[in-house]
Design an enzyme around this catalytic site. Structure first.
Site, PDB file in Angstrom:
ATOM      1  N   GLY A 213     -13.387  12.525  -3.712  1.00 36.73           N
ATOM      2  CA  GLY A 213     -13.901  12.626  -5.078  1.00 36.73           C
ATOM      3  C   GLY A 213     -14.137  11.218  -5.611  1.00 36.73           C
ATOM      4  O   GLY A 213     -14.262  10.258  -4.850  1.00 36.73           O
TER       5      GLY A 213
ATOM      6  N   ARG B 115     -19.815  15.194   2.165  1.00 36.82           N
ATOM      7  CA  ARG B 115     -20.495  14.438   1.103  1.00 36.82           C
ATOM      8  C   ARG B 115     -21.564  13.560   1.737  1.00 36.82           C
ATOM      9  O   ARG B 115     -21.344  12.346   1.915  1.00 36.82           O
ATOM     10  CB  ARG B 115     -19.488  13.550   0.389  1.00 36.82           C
ATOM     11  CG  ARG B 115     -18.303  14.290  -0.180  1.00 36.82           C
ATOM     12  CD  ARG B 115     -18.331  14.122  -1.639  1.00 36.82           C
ATOM     13  NE  ARG B 115     -17.266  14.837  -2.303  1.00 36.82           N
ATOM     14  CZ  ARG B 115     -17.340  15.163  -3.569  1.00 36.82           C
ATOM     15  NH1 ARG B 115     -18.414  14.860  -4.271  1.00 36.82           N
ATOM     16  NH2 ARG B 115     -16.364  15.792  -4.153  1.00 36.82           N
TER      17      ARG B 115
ATOM     18  N   ASP C 202       2.847   7.206  -5.218  1.00 33.90           N
ATOM     19  CA  ASP C 202       2.728   7.100  -6.666  1.00 33.90           C
ATOM     20  C   ASP C 202       3.252   8.363  -7.323  1.00 33.90           C
ATOM     21  O   ASP C 202       3.588   8.364  -8.502  1.00 33.90           O
ATOM     22  CB  ASP C 202       1.252   6.898  -7.039  1.00 33.90           C
ATOM     23  CG  ASP C 202       1.068   6.714  -8.539  1.00 33.90           C
ATOM     24  OD1 ASP C 202       1.817   5.911  -9.124  1.00 33.90           O
ATOM     25  OD2 ASP C 202       0.195   7.380  -9.129  1.00 33.90           O
TER      26      ASP C 202
ATOM     27  N   ARG D 100      -0.968  14.273  -6.146  1.00 34.71           N
ATOM     28  CA  ARG D 100       0.166  14.925  -6.791  1.00 34.71           C
ATOM     29  C   ARG D 100       1.233  15.087  -5.723  1.00 34.71           C
ATOM     30  O   ARG D 100       0.912  15.305  -4.544  1.00 34.71           O
ATOM     31  CB  ARG D 100      -0.213  16.305  -7.333  1.00 34.71           C
ATOM     32  CG  ARG D 100      -1.042  16.282  -8.608  1.00 34.71           C
ATOM     33  CD  ARG D 100      -0.239  15.791  -9.810  1.00 34.71           C
ATOM     34  NE  ARG D 100      -0.993  15.817 -11.055  1.00 34.71           N
ATOM     35  CZ  ARG D 100      -1.718  14.787 -11.514  1.00 34.71           C
ATOM     36  NH1 ARG D 100      -1.782  13.660 -10.837  1.00 34.71           N
ATOM     37  NH2 ARG D 100      -2.351  14.889 -12.671  1.00 34.71           N
TER      38      ARG D 100
ATOM     39  N   HIS E  71       4.578   7.257 -10.808  1.00 31.55           N
ATOM     40  CA  HIS E  71       3.303   7.825 -11.270  1.00 31.55           C
ATOM     41  C   HIS E  71       2.564   6.839 -12.193  1.00 31.55           C
ATOM     42  O   HIS E  71       2.346   7.112 -13.378  1.00 31.55           O
ATOM     43  CB  HIS E  71       3.535   9.176 -11.981  1.00 31.55           C
ATOM     44  CG  HIS E  71       2.335  10.073 -11.938  1.00 31.55           C
ATOM     45  ND1 HIS E  71       2.412  11.438 -11.883  1.00 31.55           N
ATOM     46  CD2 HIS E  71       1.005   9.785 -11.936  1.00 31.55           C
ATOM     47  CE1 HIS E  71       1.191  11.956 -11.863  1.00 31.55           C
ATOM     48  NE2 HIS E  71       0.317  10.968 -11.906  1.00 31.55           N
TER      49      HIS E  71
ATOM     50  N   VAL F 286      -6.649  13.125 -15.595  1.00 35.12           N
ATOM     51  CA  VAL F 286      -7.769  13.752 -14.879  1.00 35.12           C
ATOM     52  C   VAL F 286      -7.293  15.037 -14.226  1.00 35.12           C
ATOM     53  O   VAL F 286      -8.015  16.027 -14.174  1.00 35.12           O
ATOM     54  CB  VAL F 286      -8.393  12.777 -13.850  1.00 35.12           C
ATOM     55  CG1 VAL F 286      -7.427  12.405 -12.745  1.00 35.12           C
ATOM     56  CG2 VAL F 286      -9.656  13.375 -13.253  1.00 35.12           C
ATOM     57  N   GLY F 287      -6.050  15.045 -13.747  1.00 36.02           N
ATOM     58  CA  GLY F 287      -5.506  16.220 -13.080  1.00 36.02           C
ATOM     59  C   GLY F 287      -5.267  17.343 -14.081  1.00 36.02           C
ATOM     60  O   GLY F 287      -4.850  17.098 -15.222  1.00 36.02           O
TER      61      GLY F 287
HETATM   62  C1  GLV Z   1      -2.863  11.162 -13.350  1.00 33.84           C
HETATM   63  O1  GLV Z   1      -2.209  11.511 -12.420  1.00 33.84           O
HETATM   64  C2  GLV Z   1      -3.919  11.921 -13.911  1.00 33.84           C
HETATM   65  O2  GLV Z   1      -4.106  13.084 -13.526  1.00 33.84           O
HETATM   66  O3  GLV Z   1      -4.597  11.391 -14.797  1.00 33.84           O
END
Ligand code: GLV
Length: 325
Positions: A156, A181, A262, A238, A286, A77-78
């Protein structure tokens, strides 16, 4: 008709490669480690598509080596490893994998919160070291998670999934974010605070915001100094959002009680790094989205993004929608 060439930087789990191979000519980095940047640059010259991992830097230099590139699809996703502006300027659509990992990543955040706050790593080490001789009334006392106040930085989709877990544990949930939000405040009952207020008021803090220039070292010595001495800090975003040196000092001095990480900076974190040796720092490599089902879903979504980009269709999950004008 010749098929478009796609470069795949690492074998993904599940059946994503089969779908890619049916539609494109595929060049795959077969080794069980990230592809070195120069090897990627050498492979990508004629590629129309790139299927990559969060360990691959997709920067201007790489894009210059790939004049025919139409789509970059990352199995994450990042997107902080990708220069989105440079991709947009070159008309390259960037795909990523939101949503499919929300719940699994929130599970990991909570696992880290529980493990660090209740000192499960130290308990495991104690048993393994043969030190468990009898029950002790004050052995490895931690702090409570249930009923405490949870502060989430970044509300998010992952942040909201973490908030739901917190509410299930009877926690009061605060959040801070770049923008408020109101819909989440109404539907979840979470309460907005500015960053300083959240740090001071929360019993435990989870960082769940993307890494950007604004969030780099968001948690620095001053931020750690605002937290409670009984607090746990969890980082699921991150590594760069937290100043590792300042965190090591805060954990050593008892400025905060514990951390569950993580992600780290540097990542991977060397075994000799001060954070690794600290009993009150629980680090995993991670693993946020690392359930079999979720990684398969990420691999499939990344393949769907790639294949859509090759045919000029809008990507199912596009990280730079401005590329479509
Ligand atoms: C994990 O860190 C991702 O960005 O999917």
């Amino acid at each position: 008709m010749t098929k478009a060439l796609v470069v795949v930087t690492r074998r993904p789990p599940g059946s994503a490669l089969e779908a890619i191979e049916r539609a494109a000519e595929m060049w795959l980095w077969e080794e069980d480690r990230p592809i070195p940047g120069d090897r990627l640059a050498a492979a990508i010259g004629d590629a129309a598509g790139l299927y990559c991992m969060l360990t691959d830097a997709v920067d201007e230099a790489l894009l210059r080596a790939a004049p025919g590139l139409r789509v970059v699809s990352t199995m994450s996703v990042g997107t902080d490893h990708i220069d989105l502006d440079a991709c947009t300027a070159q008309g390259i659509a960037v795909g990523h994998t939101p949503d499919v990992l929300n719940e699994t990543t929130a599970d990991t955040a909570f696992a880290l919160l529980m493990a660090a706050t209740r000192r499960l790593g130290e308990g495991r080490d104690y048993v393994r070291a043969g030190e468990w001789q009898r029950w002790e009334p004050e052995l490895l006392l931690g702090h409570d998670v249930h009923g405490s106040t949870l502060g989430i930085i970044g509300l998010g989709r992952v942040g909201q999934a973490i908030a739901r877990r917190g509410l299930g544990f009877g926690m009061r949930v605060l959040y801070t974010a770049r923008r408020r939000r109101p819909e989440a405040e109404a539907s979840l009952g979470v309460v907005y605070r500015d960053l300083d207020g959240l740090l001071a008021e929360s019993d435990h803090v989870v960082v769940a915001t993307p890494l950007t220039p604004e969030t780099t070292h968001l948690i620095d010595a001053a931020a750690l100094g605002r937290m409670k001495p009984t607090a746990t800090l969890v980082n699921i975003s991150r590594g760069g959002t937290v100043d590792s040196d300042a965190l090591a000092v805060a954990l050593q001095s008892g400025e905060i009680a514990a951390a569950g990480l993580d992600v780290t900076d540097p990542e991977p974190i060397p075994a000799g790094h001060p954070l690794v040796g600290l009993a009150n720092c629980f680090i995993v490599p991670h693993l946020g989205s690392s359930s079999r089902a979720t990684r398969d879903a990420m691999a499939d979504l990344a393949a769907a993004n790639l294949l859509a980009g090759l045919t000029g269709e809008r990507l199912p999950e596009c990280a730079n929608p401005e590329v479509y004008g």
